[in-house]
Design a protein around this motif. Structure first.
Motif, PDB file in Angstrom:
ATOM      1  N   ILE A 126       0.863  -1.337  -0.005  1.00 51.72           N
ATOM      2  CA  ILE A 126      -0.130  -0.164   0.015  1.00 51.72           C
ATOM      3  C   ILE A 126       0.990   1.286  -0.098  1.00 51.72           C
TER       4      ILE A 126
ATOM      5  N   ILE B 164      -5.835   2.615  -4.755  1.00 52.17           N
ATOM      6  CA  ILE B 164      -5.367   2.652  -3.452  1.00 52.17           C
ATOM      7  C   ILE B 164      -4.928   4.045  -3.172  1.00 52.17           C
TER       8      ILE B 164
ATOM      9  N   THR C 187      -7.843   6.114  -2.261  1.00 52.51           N
ATOM     10  CA  THR C 187      -8.330   5.944  -0.805  1.00 52.51           C
ATOM     11  C   THR C 187      -7.084   6.308   0.077  1.00 52.51           C
TER      12      THR C 187
ATOM     13  N   PHE D 116      -7.971   0.447   3.764  1.00 54.72           N
ATOM     14  CA  PHE D 116      -6.938   0.672   2.359  1.00 54.72           C
ATOM     15  C   PHE D 116      -7.617  -0.601   1.541  1.00 54.72           C
TER      16      PHE D 116
ATOM     17  N   VAL E 147     -10.571  -1.230  -2.497  1.00 54.67           N
ATOM     18  CA  VAL E 147      -9.933  -2.033  -3.620  1.00 54.67           C
ATOM     19  C   VAL E 147     -10.552  -3.090  -3.837  1.00 54.67           C
TER      20      VAL E 147
END
Length: 364
Positions: A36, A209, A212, A327, A331
């Motif tokens: 991430i 990602i 977010t 996170f 996705v």
């Protein structure tokens, strides 16, 4: 290839993957955090790599050190502030527990619920040791000794530090070897899913990602700043520390109220009734606007997901996987939305070439 041999090859592949997953399972969370962080900060790493003359190891080391500083410096500052405030807070709690907390006179004048709240306060918090009795749920035996509490907190802290260390180590190698890893993963995914379908999904994952991270972290910082101004105006001690705590909790949707309502309660007990009401009211307005409009809009517009998909992804991910689910959840919802819309989309050869070129440029 005979069908029997295909089955044997599939079983062989699955066994190797399963054994690898079993061996690496203690490091899954660290690897996910590293992935991430790498995806979210890849544009910055790309610029650092350009400034270092495309030296992979040097760029990866600088990027990792920068990410470490972003997390470590605020944590050290928060620990220093907490260490300064801990003795005063301990004295306040000890005094409040030993002698009780006198009920504020304004409490009885609150419409409708005021008399009830005043009576409850007098019967509980105003009594000696009433605060300790309340925190223990009415069962003093449930209170942990200070040594046991410190031991539990210390164990959790060591576990998190080790997890964070492995995440940073993994992050360094993702920075250094990311393009090669992505290329290999790209080849395998295209073999399994087909080039057109894979590129339809692959281009959306990094974008989702980053959106977010921006929606959660940047909006959380904004909430902390705006509510922190209210702390300062209301005269709350250590307003900057409270603002930083609010920003951290605000990363979790609906987490900020835990901070600003605690601050409002502290102001209320201290006799600053107007400040407590102002902090609570302003915090509610900021959180309502941020969590219901700005955050879903910021993530949803960037990922082209409906409001409910964004909300369910964030909250459902948090419930299912903890903090990292904030996170990962969006996705997964983005992948589902892409799957839902897939029958309506077709990619011709020109669009496929554009998607492949975009994927390569993201890692250039």
């Amino acid at each position: 290839m005979p069908s029997v041999q295909r089955i044997q090859n599939a079983v062989f592949t699955l066994v190797i993957v399963a054994l690898t997953a079993w061996i690496a399972r203690p490091f899954f969370v660290s690897l996910l955090w590293a992935a991430i962080l790498a995806i979210a900060s890849w544009p910055l790493h790309r610029r650092i790599r350009a400034h270092t003359g495309n030296r992979r190891t040097a760029a990866a080391l600088l990027s990792t050190l920068l990410v470490t500083a972003v997390f470590l410096l605020p944590a050290l500052w928060a620990l220093a502030e907490a260490a300064q405030q801990a003795p005063a807070l301990a004295r306040l709690l000890t005094d409040a527990s030993a002698h009780g907390i006198e009920a504020p006179p304004v409490l009885a004048r609150i419409p409708f619920a005021g008399p009830y709240l005043h009576s409850w306060w007098v019967a509980t918090l105003a009594q000696p040791h009433g605060l300790a009795h309340l925190l223990s749920g009415g069962q003093p035996g449930r209170l942990l000794l200070a040594g046991e509490t410190a031991k539990q907190l210390g164990g959790q802290l060591i576990h998190r530090l080790v997890e964070f260390g492995f995440a940073l180590l993994s992050l360094f190698f993702l920075y250094r070897d990311g393009p090669g890893l992505y290329q290999q993963f790209n080849v395998i995914a295209q073999r399994w899913l087909g080039a057109a379908r894979w590129h339809r999904y692959a281009g959306s994952i990094p974008h989702s990602i980053r959106a977010t991270v921006n929606g959660l972290v940047l909006v959380g910082i904004g909430e902390g700043v705006l509510i922190g101004i209210a702390y300062l105006i209301a005269g709350l001690p250590s307003a900057a520390t409270w603002g930083a705590l609010t920003a951290v909790l605000a990363v979790i949707p609906f987490g900020a109220p835990l901070a600003f309502l605690s601050a409002a309660a502290l102001l209320f007990v201290s006799g600053h009734v107007a400040g407590a009401v102002g902090v609570a009211a302003w915090g509610m307005v900021v959180v309502f606007v941020a969590d219901h409009f700005i955050r879903p809009r910021l993530i949803g517009d960037a990922t082209r997901m409906p409001f409910l998909a964004v909300l369910f992804g964030i909250l459902g991910g948090l419930e299912a996987m903890g903090l990292i689910g904030l996170f990962i959840g969006p996705v997964i919802m983005m992948l589902f939305v892409t799957l839902w819309r897939e029958p309506q989309r077709t990619l011709d050869s020109g669009q496929l070439a554009d998607a492949q070129e975009k994927a390569r440029s993201d890692l250039a």
